[in-house]
Design a protein around this motif. Structure first.
Motif, PDB file in Angstrom:
ATOM      1  N   GLY A 204       0.841  -1.194  -0.066  1.00 38.70           N
ATOM      2  CA  GLY A 204      -0.114   0.014  -0.131  1.00 38.70           C
ATOM      3  C   GLY A 204       0.932   1.271  -0.014  1.00 38.70           C
ATOM      4  N   GLN A 205       2.018   1.395  -0.363  1.00 37.33           N
ATOM      5  CA  GLN A 205       3.157   2.176  -0.545  1.00 37.33           C
ATOM      6  C   GLN A 205       3.677   2.402  -1.853  1.00 37.33           C
ATOM      7  N   LEU A 206       2.696   2.439  -2.690  1.00 35.39           N
ATOM      8  CA  LEU A 206       3.163   2.651  -4.099  1.00 35.39           C
ATOM      9  C   LEU A 206       3.948   3.850  -4.489  1.00 35.39           C
ATOM     10  N   ASP A 207       3.515   4.828  -4.087  1.00 40.30           N
ATOM     11  CA  ASP A 207       4.106   6.141  -4.495  1.00 40.30           C
ATOM     12  C   ASP A 207       5.658   6.101  -3.735  1.00 40.30           C
ATOM     13  N   GLN A 208       5.876   5.559  -2.781  1.00 43.70           N
ATOM     14  CA  GLN A 208       7.200   5.401  -2.044  1.00 43.70           C
ATOM     15  C   GLN A 208       7.955   4.555  -2.765  1.00 43.70           C
ATOM     16  N   MET A 209       7.686   3.465  -3.112  1.00 44.92           N
ATOM     17  CA  MET A 209       8.402   2.545  -3.804  1.00 44.92           C
ATOM     18  C   MET A 209       8.900   2.904  -5.062  1.00 44.92           C
ATOM     19  N   LEU A 210       7.795   3.657  -5.768  1.00 44.13           N
ATOM     20  CA  LEU A 210       8.169   4.211  -7.141  1.00 44.13           C
ATOM     21  C   LEU A 210       9.057   5.111  -6.971  1.00 44.13           C
ATOM     22  N   GLU A 211       8.995   5.962  -6.109  1.00 50.95           N
ATOM     23  CA  GLU A 211      10.179   7.150  -5.709  1.00 50.95           C
ATOM     24  C   GLU A 211      11.522   6.352  -5.650  1.00 50.95           C
ATOM     25  N   ARG A 212      11.613   5.514  -4.791  1.00 48.62           N
ATOM     26  CA  ARG A 212      12.793   4.682  -4.525  1.00 48.62           C
ATOM     27  C   ARG A 212      13.419   3.963  -5.694  1.00 48.62           C
TER      28      ARG A 212
END
Length: 408
Positions: free
Chosen positions: A347-355
């Protein structure tokens, strides 16, 4: 009931223009949302819907904000929107603009906001300066009441993209200048130095060495037929350009670029990093993922990558996940696929995409640094080898004359 003119994008990414009747603008916007249209602009029937920039000669001649100017404007607006009303922030930025065309564009946006239009609708009046993806994120911020936060995200996104562009330019600038200088030196030797030296060998009555005759032939070609070479080069460029205008040939050419050992990986990773960072910003801004992919895909220049993005859109529209669609495309780095799957599961797609974007950009930095460290000595060695061949072609007849003189 009032009549409204709309400009929207459907779920397939196609532009839609038309009119509808509704009690007020919010009701009209709801009717378009029910049709699954993303609204780019919505104006009352008395107002003229903005025409396509490419079909309006007046719009073609008008200047637009450069990428650097748009980035600066977004940063200023994100900062001022935190502490002042939007109308006041726009007026302040417009007054501070140094270029006349920048002030005109910002004044137009400010005037539309003063009239009561939403910021995204006001920006649609200057669509050449504010891309559809940019306006979509602004519209999402307005709808959710988080416009200052969205502007901050946009500013960070544009600034990061500017950093990447700067690294690309710095990576290609030095070897390009070095290669141009090397070619200039070689051409200068062949056109101006070699002919003067050759004059000394015309009356020796002996056959010149093969290497010398080859260099003399190339020198004569450059000195006497340079105009024909330029015309031929221009013709080849024009022919190639016409061939690439064919969609099938362009798709095959772009696909071949991606299969090149080094350049293909560089193009792929740069696109993947840009897409990941853009989607991270849009997901964090609560913009629908499908709309983000559609709008992002329209900005991709490589046709093979654009086709892959279109396939991803269709896969997600059919009910699949983003990570599965990326995996089926078989064109994106495995790290991006893995990080996307992890983000969806947690549920942390934005954070993982940023990384993922951060990692891919670091990989790009390391790759370009290693490539530059190898490319510079290669250019120097090649230039030295060419100059050595020219010098040797001049020395061989001299040595031949010395041998003849010694024999007599």
């Amino acid at each position: 009931m009032a009549e409204y003119s709309y400009h929207a994008v459907d779920v397939a990414g196609r532009e839609r223009r038309g009119q509808l009747r509704a009690e007020d603008i919010e009701t009209a916007r709801g009717q378009l949302a029910a049709r699954r249209y993303y609204v780019v602009s919505l104006e009352s029937g008395a107002a003229r819907a903005p025409g396509p920039p490419l079909l309006s000669g007046r719009m073609v001649l008008r200047q637009r904000l450069s990428t650097k100017q748009l980035t600066l404007f977004t940063r200023q607006l994100a900062t001022l929107a935190q502490v002042s009303p939007l109308e006041e922030a726009l007026r302040t930025i417009a007054r501070q603009a140094e270029q006349v065309h920048v002030a005109r564009i910002l004044d137009a946006v400010h005037g539309a906001v003063v009239e009561g239009r939403r910021l995204s609708d006001a920006m649609a009046r200057e669509s050449r300066s504010f891309p559809a993806l940019y306006r979509a994120m602004v519209a999402a911020g307005e709808s959710s009441g988080t416009l200052p936060d969205i502007l901050e995200r946009l500013a960070l996104l544009l600034e990061r993209q500017a950093v990447v562009r700067g690294k690309i330019l710095s990576a290609i600038a030095y070897p390009l200048v070095l290669a141009i200088v090397a070619m200039g030196v070689v051409i200068g030797l062949m056109m101006f130095v070699v002919p003067k030296v050759v004059e000394q060998f015309q009356d020796i009555g002996q056959a010149l060495p093969l290497l010398t005759r080859i260099v003399i032939g190339i020198s004569d070609l450059l000195a006497n037929w340079w105009w024909a070479l330029l015309i031929g080069a221009a013709g080849l460029v024009g022919l190639g350009w016409q061939m690439l205008r064919n969609p099938g040939r362009r798709l095959a050419f772009d696909g071949a670029l991606l299969r090149l050992p080094l350049l293909g990986r560089l193009i792929r990773d740069l696109h993947a990093a840009r897409m990941a960072r853009t989607l991270a910003t849009m997901v964090g801004s609560r913009l629908p993922l499908l709309e983000g992919l559609i709008l992002t895909g329209r900005t991709i220049h490589n046709r093979a990558l654009r086709a892959a993005s279109d396939d991803i859109v269709e896969a997600i529209r059919g009910g699949g996940s983003l990570s599965m669609a990326l995996r089926r495309a078989s064109i994106f780095p495995p790290l991006l696929v893995y990080m996307t799957a992890s983000g969806e599961a947690s549920g942390q797609l934005d954070q993982m995409l940023e990384r993922a974007a951060d990692y891919l950009e670091r990989e790009f930095d390391a790759f370009t640094s290693a490539a530059l460290s190898m490319l510079e000595p290669v250019i120097i060695v090649v230039m030295g080898g060419i100059v050595a061949v020219i010098v040797l072609s001049i020395l061989l007849p001299i040595l031949q004359l010395n041998s003849l003189a010694a024999g007599t």
